[in-house]
Design a protein around this motif. Structure first.
Motif, short mmCIF file in Angstrom:
data_model
loop_
_atom_site.label_atom_id
_atom_site.label_comp_id
_atom_site.label_asym_id
_atom_site.label_seq_id
_atom_site.Cartn_x
_atom_site.Cartn_y
_atom_site.Cartn_z
N VAL A 1 -14.65 27.42 0.24
CA VAL A 1 -13.36 27.20 0.89
C VAL A 1 -13.60 26.62 2.27
N SER A 2 -13.03 25.45 2.56
CA SER A 2 -13.24 24.79 3.85
C SER A 2 -12.16 23.74 4.04
N SER A 3 -11.98 23.37 5.30
CA SER A 3 -11.02 22.33 5.65
C SER A 3 -11.36 21.81 7.03
N SER A 4 -10.81 20.66 7.40
CA SER A 4 -11.09 20.06 8.70
C SER A 4 -9.87 19.30 9.20
N HIS A 5 -9.92 19.00 10.51
CA HIS A 5 -8.86 18.23 11.14
C HIS A 5 -9.45 17.48 12.32
N THR A 6 -8.99 16.22 12.52
CA THR A 6 -9.52 15.39 13.59
C THR A 6 -8.51 15.32 14.73
N ILE A 7 -8.98 15.56 15.96
CA ILE A 7 -8.15 15.47 17.16
C ILE A 7 -8.52 14.20 17.90
N ASP A 8 -7.48 13.36 18.15
CA ASP A 8 -7.70 12.13 18.91
C ASP A 8 -7.04 12.23 20.26
N GLU A 9 -7.00 11.11 21.03
CA GLU A 9 -6.50 11.14 22.40
C GLU A 9 -5.00 11.42 22.46
N GLU A 10 -4.25 11.04 21.47
CA GLU A 10 -2.80 11.25 21.51
C GLU A 10 -2.44 12.72 21.48
N GLU A 11 -3.36 13.57 21.04
CA GLU A 11 -3.03 15.00 20.92
C GLU A 11 -3.53 15.83 22.11
N MET A 12 -4.15 15.19 23.03
CA MET A 12 -4.63 15.96 24.18
C MET A 12 -3.48 16.42 25.07
N LYS A 13 -3.50 17.61 25.59
CA LYS A 13 -2.43 18.17 26.40
C LYS A 13 -2.87 18.46 27.83
N ARG A 14 -4.08 18.84 28.07
CA ARG A 14 -4.52 19.17 29.42
C ARG A 14 -5.96 18.68 29.64
N LEU A 15 -6.30 18.49 30.83
CA LEU A 15 -7.67 18.12 31.20
C LEU A 15 -8.43 19.37 31.68
N LEU A 16 -9.70 19.23 31.58
CA LEU A 16 -10.55 20.37 31.97
C LEU A 16 -10.49 20.57 33.49
N ALA A 17 -10.11 21.82 33.85
CA ALA A 17 -10.11 22.16 35.27
C ALA A 17 -11.53 22.64 35.64
N LEU A 18 -12.04 21.92 36.52
CA LEU A 18 -13.42 22.25 36.91
C LEU A 18 -13.41 23.23 38.09
N SER A 19 -14.25 24.20 37.98
CA SER A 19 -14.40 25.16 39.09
C SER A 19 -15.21 24.50 40.20
N HIS A 20 -14.87 24.87 41.32
CA HIS A 20 -15.63 24.30 42.44
C HIS A 20 -16.18 25.44 43.29
N GLU A 21 -17.21 25.12 43.98
CA GLU A 21 -17.87 26.08 44.85
C GLU A 21 -17.88 25.54 46.28
N ARG A 22 -17.70 26.42 47.20
CA ARG A 22 -17.82 26.05 48.60
C ARG A 22 -19.30 26.06 48.99
#
Length: 1591
Positions: free
Chosen positions: A1124-1145
């Motif tokens: 039993v298996s299945s898959s799905h492809t995510i392309d650019e049209e489905e992106m909702k947010r960008l990665l928030a990068l942590s920063h250090e002082r």
């Protein structure tokens, strides 16, 4: 009084009783028949009895000899009819001897056809002479022990006879002739013995030879017997050896003892009874090198009896586990001892010692531990506590630094069940990576922690891939925990499993099982104590007792030792023959019958322990000395004193064992003992051993009344009489001192696996000498009990295997000791056999998924072992790390969290944290994970060469499927550029393969469409690189293109919170099924971006921060289902947010002028320092070594100078434990900085060596020392001077010179005023090459300097010498000779290394016979023979010193040439004149004396050019030929002078004169003519007569 044995003098009944019962009647009858024939031999007399010479032939048909000879030291009769000679009592006849031969045990496997065997050391073979030499169980001083001796069927050579005796052979027709023979002695010669090892075979031979030799020397006298033929009778002469012979033989025995001691090492283990052995390391602990924070485990295996106690030491200080809780774990199990050290750090670097000790001694084994810190990238888990110890860690191996061996077991052997007598085999395939052909593993097998060695019971085999162990004939002794250990260098892996051996089917139904583990204890010449273990199976009836059987080694005849069964599991066996070896077995008996016999014991020799010890260290050797008996009276012996230290060492219902020490007063002969007993409270003493005196200081007393109290005492006896008794023992009650143990308690079964249960119990109270425990199990309600083990187990825990899954069992335990088996314990509570639920293993790979100012999101991986049930949640802990020092752990969550990601709130900004996570299930909370790394992520770069593999199909639908594969193991010469996928229908032929893709794929998966529904396909993959397409992978299993019922697809969903998730459902899950998510068909390891939540048949993949990095194909596979298996492809049209990068002082830092550095000071001190640009008055520094802060003290001298910014630390000395990382941490307000210096490996070693050198140099300079080391210079005289500059010297300072370690004697003493020491070597040459050393010494110390003048150094020196010699050359001079013109120059001295060349008018001279060069003394010359005008010109002499050519020139032309040439001509003419002048070459004597009337002939040779003129002179007057004298000159050289008849007138001086134009030479000869005396007288008388006549 007759000469009887000393014990028979006082107890005449002894001779009638000491014999074997089977021979008693025969001997008695024989004594009556031969009473008139026997002769009593009295010491010091020559009385002999005369007997009949008749010889019986009734039973001699199978003998080649018609007579036999038996020699015995224990009897007193000599019978010619049987040819037996004995001391002390009568000998049995020939027929009796033959009747016992069939029961005799022979030391040789080959049965001889002779009448009997004689042991002898003689060099002459007496093939037809037979003598019976017997060993008995009760020996006395002169040799044989017992008349129960069995005749040995063995033929040996006789001992050498006395020189005065002639050798005769016994034959039928020469029966009455005199025969010489001597005492036969065991030789210990090589024999063939079946069923025993070579070592045991040699031990038997040594034992026999030793006993015989010892008995012969017991009294210090030897015996030789001779028969002298007389007309009517035979007489025996016994002579006492003279003192001279005794001294000589004593010296020979000393030499023999020395020879025996040389073989002590070989015979040190002849004592096979295994009693009281000192400790011995079978496996010694090994040294380890591990990384910091790893665990390490030392193992060792120790043997010895009693069982040694092992203590562990660190740097010779005992390790106390209680004072270091959690740091050390010390275990001892089945003889395998281990020390485990947790979380190793640099303080653990030390030498560890395992000390094993018992009553026989102590032995130690050492191992070292080195802890290293890794420099570079490494898996984070290896740098922190709790990592695995030995097997797969990094370390030092024989094949380089930081090698890694992965040892895994495939096709393992499981718990095995067998039956006695069957063949059992254990095997396991071993896979080792990397595979180093030249480095083969060591394969070791252990049983219960004891190393197994190959034997006839155990066989081992290693094929290179598979290790196997075979039990050729399984016995219950073989039951136990078997461990296979595979060792690769410093790494090893183990695999263990239990082997059970059940009893063989009894021959009689209801009979008990066979006893086991039969051992021989306290072996003596009088008895051996046999011990065993009781069987677990009694056949349904109580065991009544045990029968003990014995068998002499080399035979197959078993003899039962006890008439009635004994219950106690120890029994003293008596009636053994001293010096022979035996094996034992035991049989159990109940009312149903007797069990099968046990496995036989190891062979044991019937010897006294003292004899065995001497035999082991001083093995016997053939003794070839002649034993002679004289007619002198023997010296009177000393009555021995009473024995001492008499005590009862063991008492049972059946017997009592006594032990004592021999008396101090006993003379020089052997002693024996009589044991007496009496009932306590009375003085009615009775002798126990009335039949046989005891020789060893130990005795077992039987036939005592159970329950009564007895006292015992012992007397000593020898030939002088019986001594006083010893002190009596305390009253001893005849009863078992060892009680049967009470039953164990608190039987607790717990679940283990599907087929096993762990049973624990408590030890019974007041238990003594426990052997172990037997465990039995029963299915609830069946009423039938089955043994779980057949070999008693030690400890109070056992795993019962072979149970039926799902059944309920109860268990019971009974304890075992020598007294018997205890009653069964109470039955345990019923338990159902199921796999146990355990707490999960620790989570791992804790990572920071997100970090903000006051919180962090953690993620981790699920535990590898869930404990048999699902994970219910996780608990997170964290701690602060300040300046590298961790703080206290704090809880992050109170309630368990189900996801493997968690956000921790309210953290401090800029603080370093470590985290750990613990998983929980129904069994409880598991062990916390390892502390996390502080924010470090490590990428793994995979570069595995090889063709594609593991090609699988997933997401199969009616028109498509997804093909997955793994990269090749071998990539070729260049990186893989991509992959090609081929497919064909399953039934199609090979030529129908077609490529799915035209261009190579970069990824390792492909969704293949356009399939035909219901058609079966197969697939393969090929890799390609710059070189081309590689080999295709294996073909997949056939796959049918179809969409199975119930198949569901993956769905993308966005919830109300805006969280994006992938959702997949499955209604075909089994209880063990799981959802496995992947991205681009690669496992999702970075769960900081994706959180997977699976509940029931649904699984959701939640994106935390969806961005471009999350683009790809996401798939989900459900395990334990039908694909039993299945898959799905995510392309650019489905992106909702960008990665928030942590920063250090950025942390404010203290600026540095220089980083941390190190330097060596004058005294060898080590200085660490750095300098900051500026430091305030509040600045401080922390000094850290290997993550531990160090402080100012005796070892470290620290200083911070705020004005200059200089921070330094000084160490007096660098030790090995100082290897590591040094860090200076600066803090100035909020600003911080640190600098580290890593000193490990070669860097540290170099620094340490430099510091040691500098320290030694400083100490060296405190006494006399060399400022400038020994060197050389060449003086103006071309001599070599060795010189050195010294300092700090005084009057008492001495200087010594050496060449090649031999002192050079120097005449002059150095005054050291100028501080220079010199040694002058004149005319230095190759013979002076070598190593020169000069030593300075006084009371403050010494210093040395060495100069090697060899090879290149010698060549350099010789070049300088040659240069100086060349510079010393004088100008060329011209000298004329008779041969020509010579050019020459003088040098100081000449050496062969100085190369000389000559040049004429700019051309190198080629030397010939006319022009040649040479050296004479210090003169170097060029000789020009027969010069011509062409030889005029400029001549140059070139002296080449190896680097430079030095030239000397002379002009040989003009006047110089003319003068030289003229002189040459003059000298040449003079030489010609000298050469051609006339001369007498030889032949004439100086003086000739000749008788008157004789002929004189003188000749000589003359020479001259031209031919000289020859003339003769007589008395300076010319002399010419006449009739009497002939002068000849022939051939121009031969001159002769002949006088035919000389007279006195011819006397005078003759001269030969030769003359030509170049000169004249004269040679003289004086001729003297004499008249004989008779003639002179006759002449005188004649003259007188003539005168008278004239008158």
């Amino acid at each position: 009084m007759m000469s009887l044995p000393f014990y028979q003098r006082h107890h005449e009944h002894y001779d009638r009783a000491y014999r074997h019962k089977a021979l008693q009647s025969t001997v008695s009858q024989y004594q009556k028949e031969t009473k008139g024939k026997s002769a009593v031999y009295a010491q010091g007399s020559t009385a002999y009895a005369r007997g009949s010479a008749a010889y019986r032939h009734a039973s001699a048909a199978d003998f080649s000899l018609d007579s036999s000879a038996a020699y015995s030291h224990g009897s007193s009769a000599y019978d010619l009819e049987s040819a037996a000679y004995s001391y002390g009592s009568t000998a049995y006849d020939h027929s009796a001897a033959r009747s016992k031969r069939s029961a005799a045990y022979s030391l040789d496997s080959e049965s001889l056809s002779k009448s009997s065997a004689a042991y002898s050391h003689g060099s002459e073979s007496i093939n037809k002479l037979a003598a019976a030499y017997r060993l008995g169980s009760e020996a006395y001083s002169l040799g044989l022990k017992d008349s129960n001796l069995m005749i040995e069927d063995q033929s040996y050579k006789m001992s050498p006879k006395a020189k005065r005796a002639k050798q005769h052979l016994v034959s039928e027709d020469k029966e009455n002739e005199a025969i010489d023979y001597s005492v036969p002695i065991f030789t210990g010669r090589e024999v063939s013995i079946s069923g025993i090892t070579d070592t045991e075979e040699e031990r038997i031979k040594e034992s026999a030879a030793y006993v015989a030799k010892r008995n012969l020397f017991a009294t210090g006298e030897g015996v030789s017997v001779s028969k002298v033929a007389k007309s009517t009778s035979e007489e025996e002469h016994h002579e006492k050896k003279s003192r001279k012979v005794a001294i000589r033989e004593s010296a020979e025995r000393v030499a023999l003892k020395k020879t025996l001691e040389d073989t002590q090492a070989f015979h040190k283990k002849l004592n096979q009874d295994k009693l009281l052995h000192p400790p011995e390391f079978i496996i010694e602990p090994r040294s380890h090198t591990v990384w910091e924070k790893q665990n390490v485990k030392f193992h060792c295996s120790v043997a010895g009896w009693p069982a040694p106690r092992v203590t562990w030491y660190k740097n010779n200080v005992p390790i106390n586990v209680q004072t270091h809780p959690g740091k050390y774990i010390i275990q001892s199990r089945y003889g395998l001892h281990s020390l485990e050290i947790s979380t190793c750090d640099f303080d653990d670097i030390a030498q560890y010692r395992a000390s094993a000790m018992n009553v026989k001694g102590e032995i130690s084994a050492y191992a070292s531990l080195v802890v290293k810190r890794y420099k570079g990238e490494i898996d984070a888990s290896l740098l922190y506590p709790g990592t695995v110890s030995m097997p797969l860690g990094l370390g030092v191996s024989p094949h380089g630094y930081a090698s890694r061996f992965e040892i895994s077991f495939v096709d393992k052997f499981d718990v095995a069940f067998g039956r006695e007598g069957e063949t059992m085999s254990l095997g396991c395939t071993v896979v080792i990576s990397p595979d180093i052909k030249r480095f083969k593993p060591d394969i070791e097998w252990y049983r219960n922690g004891v190393l197994i060695t190959p034997s006839k019971w155990v066989q081992m085999h290693w094929s290179g891939e598979r290790a196997s162990l075979t039990l050729t004939h399984a016995n219950k002794e073989d039951e136990g925990l078997y461990t296979l250990r595979v060792v690769m260098g410093d790494y090893y892996e183990e695999y263990s499993s239990y082997v059970f051996v059940r009893d063989a089917d009894a021959e009689i139904p209801g009979a008990p099982g066979a006893p086991l583990d039969v051992q021989c204890l306290d072996a003596n010449k009088d008895y051996v104590i046999v011990s065993w273990k009781q069987p677990a199976v009694d056949g349904g009836n109580p065991i009544l007792g045990y029968f003990i059987d014995r068998c002499e080694v080399g035979t197959t005849h078993w003899t039962q030792c006890n008439e009635t069964p004994v219950k106690f599991a120890r029994f003293p066996v008596t009636g053994l023959i001293e010096g022979r070896s035996y094996i034992f077995r035991v049989r159990a008996v109940n009312k149903a019958g007797i069990s099968l016999p046990s496995r036989v014991s190891e062979p044991v020799a019937a010897l006294d322990p003292a004899d065995r010890a001497r035999l082991r260290s001083h093995p016997s050797a053939p003794w070839t000395g002649q034993i002679i008996v004289t007619e002198e009276e023997p010296t009177e012996g000393v009555v021995p004193g009473p024995p001492t230290d008499l005590q009862v060492i063991e008492a049972t219902k059946n017997y009592v064992v006594l032990s004592w020490k021999p008396p101090g007063q006993r003379g020089h002969e052997g002693i024996m003992y009589f044991v007496e007993k009496c009932i306590a409270g009375t003085e009615d003493w009775q002798r126990v051993n009335t039949e046989i005196p005891v020789k060893s200081p130990r005795f077992a007393v039987f036939d005592l009344v159970e329950g009564k109290s007895y006292c015992f005492r012992v007397r000593c006896c020898n030939s002088a009489g019986i001594g006083e008794p010893s002190e009596a023992t305390e009253a001893t009650v005849v009863d078992d001192k060892l009680d049967i143990p009470k039953p164990p308690g608190r039987i607790m079964p717990t679940r283990n696996t599907d087929t096993s249960v762990v049973v624990t119990w408590t030890e019974p109270p007041d238990a003594k000498e426990l052997v172990g425990y037997y465990i039995e199990s029963s299915v609830v309600g069946s009423g039938r009990w089955e043994p779980c083990n057949n070999n008693p187990v030690k400890g109070t825990r056992f795993i019962c295997h072979g149970l039926v899954n799902g059944e309920k069992y109860i268990f019971r335990v009974r304890a075992v000791n020598a007294a018997g088996l205890s009653e069964f314990s109470q039955d345990s509570e019923p338990i159902e056999v199921q796999a146990a639920i355990a707490a999960p293993s620790p989570p791992y790979d804790i990572m920071v998924l997100e970090s903000v100012r006051d919180s962090m999101v953690l993620g981790w991986k699920q535990p590898k072992v869930t404990g048999g049930t699902e994970i219910t949640g996780y608990y997170v802990n964290y701690r602060e790390v300040v300046d590298g020092v961790p703080g206290k752990w704090m809880e992050a969550n109170i309630k368990a969290i189900s996801e493997r990601a968690y956000r921790i709130q309210n953290l401090k900004e800029n603080m370093v944290y470590q985290f750990q996570v613990a998983a929980a299930n129904l069994a409880g909370v598991g062990t916390p994970s390892l502390p996390s790394q502080p924010f470090k992520c490590e990428e793994w770069t995979i570069a595995v060469p090889g063709p594609p593999h593991d090609v699988t199909c997933t997401e199969v639908r009616k028109d498509s499927l997804v093909l997955l594969w793994k990269e090749p193991v071998y990539t070729g010469r260049s990186p893989i550029a991509g992959y090609y996928v081929d497919m064909k229908e399953t039934e199609a032929k090979e030529e129908h393969w077609r490529s799915v893709n035209e261009k190579p794929l970069k990824k390792k998966f492909l969704k293949i469409g356009g399939l035909k529904e219901g058609v079966s396909y197969v697939f393969r993959v090929r890799a390609t690189n710059q070189a081309g397409v590689g080999k295709p992978s294996d073909v997949t299993d056939p796959v049918i293109a179809e969409t199975r019922p119930g198949t569901k697809e993956m769905v993308v969903d966005v919830d109300d919170n805006g969280v994006i998730s992938l959702n997949f459902e499955c209604d075909q899950m089994s209880p063990n099924s799981k959802f496995v998510w992947s991205k681009n068909y690669e496992p999702i390891e970075d769960d900081s971006r994706l959180n997977v939540d699976s509940k029931g048949g649904k699984s959701k993949a939640i994106f935390k921060d969806l961005g471009e990095d999350d683009l790809g194909t996401y798939s989900c596979v459900v395990t334990d289902t039908d694909g039993v298996s299945s898959s799905h492809t995510i392309d650019e049209e489905e992106m909702k947010r960008l990665l928030a990068l942590s920063h250090e002082r950025k942390f404010p830092t203290v600026p540095l002028v220089s980083e941390l550095a190190v330097e060596i000071l004058e005294k060898g001190q080590v200085r660490f320092w750095l300098q900051a640009e500026k430091l305030s008055g509040n600045a401080k520094a922390n000094f850290v070594f290997n993550d531990k802060e160090i402080f100012n003290g005796e070892k470290y001298k620290m200083k911070v100078d705020q004005k200059t910014g200089l921070v330094e630390m000084i160490m007096d000395k660098l030790e090995d434990k100082d290897e590591g990382t040094y860090t200076f941490q600066l803090q100035d307000g909020k600003a911080t900085n640190q600098s580290s210096l890593v000193l490990i490996g070669d860097v540290f070693k170099k620094l340490q060596d430099e510091a040691d050198f500098q320290r030694k140099e400083w100490h060296r300079k405190q006494g006399p020392h060399f400022v400038d080391k020994l060197g050389w210079e060449v003086t103006d005289d071309c001599n070599v001077m060795l010189k050195c500059k010294v300092a700090n010297i005084k009057k008492e300072t001495h200087i010594v010179w050496y060449k090649d370690d031999r002192e050079i004697m120097v005449d002059e003493e150095h005054d050291f005023k100028d501080g220079v020491c010199t040694l002058l070597i004149s005319e230095f040459s190759k013979k002076d090459a070598g190593t020169y050393e000069v030593i300075l010494k006084d009371d403050r110390g010494k210093d040395s300097s060495e100069l090697k003048l060899k090879d290149t150094a010698f060549a350099d020196l010789m070049n300088e010498v040659c240069r100086r010699i060349a510079l010393s050359a004088t100008d060329l001079k011209i000298q004329s000779t008779a041969e020509g013109i010579r050019l020459y120059s003088y040098v100081t001295y000449y050496v062969e290394d100085l190369r000389v060349g000559w040049v004429h008018n700019g051309t190198q001279i080629r030397f010939t016979d006319r022009v040649k060069t040479g050296v004479t003394g210090e003169q170097i010359w060029l000789q020009i023979n027969e010069p011509t005008p062409q030889d005029k010109g400029k001549y140059t002499m070139e002296l080449f010193d190896g680097k430079t050519a030095h030239k000397k020139t002379v002009d040989l032309s003009g006047q110089a040439f003319d003068e030289a040439f003229a002189e040459f001509q003059r000298l040449k003419q003079a030489a010609i004149a000298e050469k051609n002048r006339a001369r007498v070459l030889g032949g004439l004597p100086d003086v000739v004396t000749i008788q008157e009337g004789k002929a004189l002939n003188l000749s000589c040779t003359v020479w001259g050019d031209p031919t000289p003129e020859v003339s003769w002179l007589k008395n300076e007057k010319t002399f010419v030929s006449d009739a009497n004298c002939t002068l000849k000159f022939e051939s121009g050289k031969n001159v002769s002078f002949t006088i035919s008849t000389v007279s006195t007138l011819d006397s005078g001086k003759y001269s030969i004169v030769v003359k030509n134009k170049y000169g004249t030479e004269t040679s003289d000869v004086t001729v003297s003519v004499f008249i004989p005396e008779e003639e002179r007288q006759s002449q005188q008388e004649k003259k007188k007569e003539d005168k008278k006549t004239k008158a």
